[in-house]
Design an enzyme around this catalytic site. Structure first.
Site, mmCIF file in Angstrom:
data_model
loop_
_atom_site.group_PDB
_atom_site.id
_atom_site.type_symbol
_atom_site.label_atom_id
_atom_site.label_comp_id
_atom_site.label_asym_id
_atom_site.label_seq_id
_atom_site.Cartn_x
_atom_site.Cartn_y
_atom_site.Cartn_z
ATOM 1 N N LYS A 1 79.470 50.488 -62.820
ATOM 2 C CA LYS A 1 78.099 50.046 -63.128
ATOM 3 C C LYS A 1 77.405 49.549 -61.853
ATOM 4 O O LYS A 1 77.758 48.510 -61.313
ATOM 5 C CB LYS A 1 78.095 48.923 -64.170
ATOM 6 N N GLU B 1 84.881 39.698 -55.429
ATOM 7 C CA GLU B 1 84.366 39.438 -54.080
ATOM 8 C C GLU B 1 83.027 38.752 -54.284
ATOM 9 O O GLU B 1 82.080 39.365 -54.769
ATOM 10 C CB GLU B 1 84.245 40.763 -53.318
ATOM 11 N N CYS C 1 76.738 38.855 -48.222
ATOM 12 C CA CYS C 1 77.606 37.744 -48.629
ATOM 13 C C CYS C 1 78.249 37.059 -47.429
ATOM 14 O O CYS C 1 78.600 35.888 -47.494
ATOM 15 C CB CYS C 1 78.657 38.213 -49.626
ATOM 16 N N GLU D 1 74.298 29.346 -51.611
ATOM 17 C CA GLU D 1 74.033 30.658 -51.024
ATOM 18 C C GLU D 1 72.587 31.051 -51.326
ATOM 19 O O GLU D 1 72.191 31.128 -52.486
ATOM 20 C CB GLU D 1 74.986 31.693 -51.631
HETATM 21 P P1 ADP Z 1 72.723 38.799 -58.018
HETATM 22 O O1 ADP Z 1 72.517 37.403 -58.525
HETATM 23 O O2 ADP Z 1 72.859 38.875 -56.561
HETATM 24 O O3 ADP Z 1 71.837 39.831 -58.635
HETATM 25 P P2 ADP Z 1 74.822 39.194 -59.837
HETATM 26 O O4 ADP Z 1 76.153 38.577 -59.655
HETATM 27 O O5 ADP Z 1 73.900 38.648 -60.868
HETATM 28 O O6 ADP Z 1 74.182 39.185 -58.428
HETATM 29 O O7 ADP Z 1 74.943 40.741 -60.116
HETATM 30 C C1 ADP Z 1 75.903 41.584 -59.553
HETATM 31 C C2 ADP Z 1 76.270 42.630 -60.565
HETATM 32 O O8 ADP Z 1 76.802 41.979 -61.714
HETATM 33 C C3 ADP Z 1 75.121 43.472 -61.076
HETATM 34 O O9 ADP Z 1 75.573 44.810 -61.268
HETATM 35 C C4 ADP Z 1 74.786 42.842 -62.418
HETATM 36 O O10 ADP Z 1 74.201 43.744 -63.337
HETATM 37 C C5 ADP Z 1 76.157 42.432 -62.883
HETATM 38 N N1 ADP Z 1 76.171 41.332 -63.859
HETATM 39 C C6 ADP Z 1 75.308 40.299 -63.975
HETATM 40 N N2 ADP Z 1 75.647 39.497 -65.013
HETATM 41 C C7 ADP Z 1 76.777 40.030 -65.553
HETATM 42 C C8 ADP Z 1 77.632 39.660 -66.646
HETATM 43 N N3 ADP Z 1 77.390 38.582 -67.388
HETATM 44 N N4 ADP Z 1 78.700 40.435 -66.908
HETATM 45 C C9 ADP Z 1 78.969 41.518 -66.153
HETATM 46 N N5 ADP Z 1 78.200 41.927 -65.130
HETATM 47 C C10 ADP Z 1 77.116 41.193 -64.824
#
Ligand code: ADP
Length: 499
Positions: free
Chosen positions: A192, A267, A301, A402
């Site tokens: 994804k 990560e 990061c 961050e």
């Molecule tokens: P950022 O805050 O930098 O956008 P995230 O950690 O929110 O980073 O997102 C990184 C990835 O994790 C994206 O592909 C996002 O769709 C996915 N993501 C966000 N929330 C969830 C969740 N609750 N479960 C699984 N994947 C998630």
């Protein structure tokens, strides 16, 4: 507007049709029929629509991956054939590098000089590095002392169906970091991409098909984290989740993965200290400190967002950095002269601007940069000026959290013990830099830092061959190098009675 910037001829064609998902070797709409828009962050224009996958689609993709793992030609494929497929994919990425680089810049905003000469070539290198590993993944034999006479040996077997979720800061490169070792080890995958930047992953899906990977080996489901991502993490038939993203979401994933006790590697974020001692070669340390925070708009990061400078050179370093910052060219990433592009999204712009306001409220001073005024040409996109804060205290929010944007805190320090203690005073532990000509001091500080990576007289390097990951709340596991093989294989111990 796009064509004025000499777009690769394939890109308008690629964007003309709404994008579908790759499940079981077929390009499909989402079950719900829903789509979402992906934008160009330099202009806020809609680039195209993308299928919005959710639980149902994840389920189909997991079933396809399971079938490909259990029954398909993938599971019977010889290591050298698997290796050749991965090499072929690397070649196809290389052949399509100009197109992929522009597509990455359109979707993410980053300067094309970075996508073309960093992201895309590093992605190729990554696939090639792991293509080489396929024929070298071995077990061991053990001299067991159990009563009787036994041959005891191990096999490194794939884990099975792997769910992989990545962020938007290096979309294609993150896909390479995840897919290459997982494929090398013989797993099948449901991938994804981030909802902000799905396009190069979808183009990669086309190249995966062109390379000839069997159906169902790599499935790509586009969609949002809280729906598609969460469904993948919870799915009982997924054997492992590999995630790159925020520490906040990493913690949610650890909780949600517990249903079937799937393996988890993470990560996550960083608040990385970059330390310049007074005896450092400043002609190298200062440009590197700038690149450490402003490369990729600070959306990295490992960005060196806490710059510790020994007090006696503090003023000199600040003024040299300020002068250099004035020359950084902000603009549309597609322009070859652009050195810094927009942030990825409205949400990220707000987040970074909020941190700039919080920094000021808590008493830090904007030395250079600050909020972008609404009147400029750049306000069409999600631009933030490269910003330096001084008068920062280690306890302030901007020194602890961050920011993931081009915002640097520069903090003076007095001695080695003081700076080690302050550098380690963080819930994160991803990366750090040390600048000094004193070899003993360099080693002493590198050893003392609680950090998955330490660069000495350098900053920001990664390589497919070198392990990468975080101490403390920066992650679980080590990607890259031979250590990534541990993330994507499980060890079986076989006892053969040879009496
Ligand atoms: P950022 O805050 O930098 O956008 P995230 O950690 O929110 O980073 O997102 C990184 C990835 O994790 C994206 O592909 C996002 O769709 C996915 N993501 C966000 N929330 C969830 C969740 N609750 N479960 C699984 N994947 C998630």
């Amino acid at each position: 507007m796009h064509n004025e910037l000499n777009l690769h001829p394939n890109i308008p064609k690629f964007l003309a049709q709404p994008k579908r998902m790759l499940i079981n070797g077929q390009w499909v709409e989402s079950t719900s029929g829903k789509q979402f828009e992906t934008l160009n962050p330099a202009t806020r224009e809609v680039l195209t629509k993308v299928a919005e996958g959710d639980k149902e689609d994840i389920n189909c993709a997991v079933q396809a991956a399971r079938k490909a793992f259990a029954e398909g030609p993938w599971s019977r494929m010889k290591p050298n054939e698997r290796s050749r497929l991965i090499y072929k994919l690397a070649d196809l990425i290389e052949q399509n590098a100009d197109e992929l680089a522009q597509l990455e810049t359109l979707d993410n905003g980053k300067p094309v000089r970075e996508s073309r000469y960093v992201d895309i070539p590093s992605s190729c290198e990554h696939f090639r590095y792991y293509a080489g590993w396929v024929t070298k993944i071995t077990g061991e034999t053990f001299p067991v002392s159990a009563p009787g006479n036994f041959l005891n040996y191990t096999r490194r077997e794939p884990i099975g169906v792997v769910g992989q979720i990545v962020p938007w800061n290096f979309p294609l490169l993150m896909a390479a970091w995840k897919l290459a070792p997982a494929l090398a080890c013989g797993n099948t995958i449901v991938f994804k991409p981030a909802e902000q930047t799905p396009l190069t992953t979808l183009r990669l899906g086309e190249l995966i098909q062109e390379a000839g990977f069997p159906d169902g080996v790599v499935n790509i489901v586009t969609g949002f984290g809280e729906t598609a991502g969460a469904a993948l993490v919870k799915h009982e038939d997924v054997d492992k989740i590999a995630f790159t993203g925020s520490t906040e979401v990493g913690k949610i994933i650890v909780g949600e993965a517990k249903g079937n006790l799937k393996k988890v590697s993470l990560e996550l974020g960083g608040k990385n200290p970059n330390i310049i001692f007074a005896d450092a070669d400043l002609s190298k340390a200062i440009p590197a400190a700038l690149a450490a925070i402003f490369f990729n708009q600070g959306e990295v990061c490992t960005s060196g967002s806490r710059l510790y400078v020994e007090r006696k050179i503090y003023d000199q370093v600040i003024s040299a950095m300020t002068e250099a910052i004035q020359k950084i060219k902000l603009g549309n990433g597609l322009m070859p002269s652009t050195e810094m592009g927009p942030l990825v999204s409205e949400e990220q712009l707000k987040r970074v601007n909020d941190y700039i306001e919080i920094g000021q409220k808590e008493g830090a001073e904007i030395y250079v940069g600050g909020l972008q005024s609404d009147e400029t040409e750049l306000s069409k996109g999600y631009f933030v000026k490269p910003t330096i804060f001084t008068n920062v205290d280690d306890q302030m929010t901007i020194a602890k959290e961050e920011i993931f944007g081009p915002v640097l805190s520069v903090l003076p320090f007095d001695n080695t013990d003081d700076v080690i203690c302050r550098a380690n005073h963080s819930t994160f532990g991803l990366a750090a830099g040390v600048w000094t000509k004193d070899v003993s001091k360099a080693h002493r500080v590198a050893n003392a830092l609680e950090s998955g990576t330490v660069w000495v007289n350098a900053y920001g390097l990664t390589d497919a061959a070198s392990p990468f990951g975080g101490y403390k709340q920066s992650g679980i596991g080590r990607e890259m190098g031979s250590t990534a093989l541990d993330l994507y294989t499980q060890i079986k111990s076989i006892w053969v009675n040879i009496d």
